[in-house]
Design a protein around this motif. Structure first.
Motif, PDB file in Angstrom:
ATOM      1  N   TRP A  64       0.828  -1.200   0.000  1.00 48.30           N
ATOM      2  CA  TRP A  64       0.000   0.000   0.000  1.00 48.30           C
ATOM      3  C   TRP A  64       0.866   1.255   0.000  1.00 48.30           C
ATOM      4  O   TRP A  64       0.601   2.209  -0.741  1.00 48.30           O
ATOM      5  N   ILE A  65       1.917   1.252   0.822  1.00 53.71           N
ATOM      6  CA  ILE A  65       2.797   2.425   0.910  1.00 53.71           C
ATOM      7  C   ILE A  65       3.520   2.651  -0.414  1.00 53.71           C
ATOM      8  O   ILE A  65       3.541   3.765  -0.953  1.00 53.71           O
ATOM      9  N   PHE A  66       4.114   1.575  -0.956  1.00 52.91           N
ATOM     10  CA  PHE A  66       4.864   1.718  -2.193  1.00 52.91           C
ATOM     11  C   PHE A  66       3.949   2.095  -3.352  1.00 52.91           C
ATOM     12  O   PHE A  66       4.265   2.976  -4.161  1.00 52.91           O
ATOM     13  N   GLY A  67       2.798   1.426  -3.452  1.00 54.51           N
ATOM     14  CA  GLY A  67       1.859   1.732  -4.528  1.00 54.51           C
ATOM     15  C   GLY A  67       1.340   3.153  -4.441  1.00 54.51           C
ATOM     16  O   GLY A  67       1.238   3.857  -5.454  1.00 54.51           O
ATOM     17  N   LEU A 125      15.100   5.442   1.445  1.00 57.53           N
ATOM     18  CA  LEU A 125      15.695   5.556   0.104  1.00 57.53           C
ATOM     19  C   LEU A 125      14.652   5.980  -0.926  1.00 57.53           C
ATOM     20  O   LEU A 125      14.939   6.770  -1.829  1.00 57.53           O
ATOM     21  N   LEU A 126      13.449   5.441  -0.784  1.00 53.13           N
ATOM     22  CA  LEU A 126      12.368   5.771  -1.715  1.00 53.13           C
ATOM     23  C   LEU A 126      12.064   7.266  -1.676  1.00 53.13           C
ATOM     24  O   LEU A 126      11.953   7.930  -2.720  1.00 53.13           O
ATOM     25  N   LEU A 127      11.942   7.806  -0.477  1.00 54.47           N
ATOM     26  CA  LEU A 127      11.673   9.235  -0.334  1.00 54.47           C
ATOM     27  C   LEU A 127      12.860  10.062  -0.803  1.00 54.47           C
ATOM     28  O   LEU A 127      12.699  11.099  -1.450  1.00 54.47           O
ATOM     29  N   GLY A 128      14.080   9.589  -0.481  1.00 52.98           N
ATOM     30  CA  GLY A 128      15.275  10.317  -0.894  1.00 52.98           C
ATOM     31  C   GLY A 128      15.432  10.375  -2.402  1.00 52.98           C
ATOM     32  O   GLY A 128      15.881  11.385  -2.951  1.00 52.98           O
TER      33      GLY A 128
END
Length: 228
Positions: A36-39, A118-121
């Protein structure tokens, strides 16, 4: 060709269906929080980029919609781009099936937390590459019809390919967040394809884009500052 509002709306709906609904359905677990978070991140980020381009840089939006092979690219560049697209699609199919059937051990919670960071960065250099460079095409070509020239401002002051840096962080971060080894292997494969793309793109830009050789001397690192 600039996409119409209807096409853009369908594309946004497709983003939600494929990149959020498909992984949850394949995993068989609609309570899979990490998916859910990644999507949600991917759909929100993709929507923000599309809407920003629609409002601020429609010429780049039209360029991004060009089909592989339509810009006179080399066969190797087309093959790498298609391989990247297939690998990216597999990223939303294989890890959910891995979670469902337990093909590989799940990664620990601290890996998932690092993945979210890392995703946010990676979001910042990824998005800024679009805002700083109106020639950020998905095709490896010189856009002579648009008067392409070297961009050396914004995030392009630090590395020569900030979009690829952001994408690499997003690939690896997403894989860690989902907690699957299969996803991490796909992310590493995508990273390897990005490196091949960079090498081919640099060769083309150095040979055919005026001022790029001097830019290479000014900004020495391709992807990671002080590393490569």
């Amino acid at each position: 060709m600039r996409p119409t509002p209807i096409i853009l709306g369908l594309l946004l709906a497709g983003l939600a269906l494929v990149y959020l609904g498909l992984p949850l359905w394949l995993s068989g677990n609609w309570r899979w929080v990490e998916a859910w978070i990644f999507g949600a991140w991917f759909v929100s980020f993709g929507s923000a980029v599309l809407l920003w381009l629609r409002l601020k840089d429609p010429a780049l939006l039209a360029e991004r919609f060009r089909m592989p092979g339509s810009g006179g690219e080399s066969c190797s560049a087309v093959a790498i781009l298609i391989a990247m697209k297939l690998c990216w699609l597999a990223f939303f199919i294989v890890p959910p099936l891995d979670v469902r059937f337990g093909w590989t051990p799940r990664l620990p919670l601290w890996c998932e937390v690092c993945g979210a960071i890392l995703l946010l960065g990676g979001s910042f250099p990824f998005f800024r590459a679009f805002t700083d460079n109106t020639y950020a095409s998905q095709l490896v070509r010189i856009q002579t019809e648009r008067g392409q020239h070297v961009i050396d401002t914004g995030v392009y002051r630090f590395v020569r390919h900030p979009m690829y840096l952001g994408a690499s962080l997003a690939f690896i971060g997403g894989a860690l967040l989902l907690g699957t080894i299969s996803g991490l292997l796909l992310a590493l494969a995508l990273g390897g394809l990005l490196v091949l793309r960079i090498l081919g793109e640099e060769q083309l830009l150095t040979h055919d884009l005026e001022g790029y050789r001097a830019y290479r001397e000014k900004v020495r690192y391709r992807l990671v500052p002080h590393v490569w």
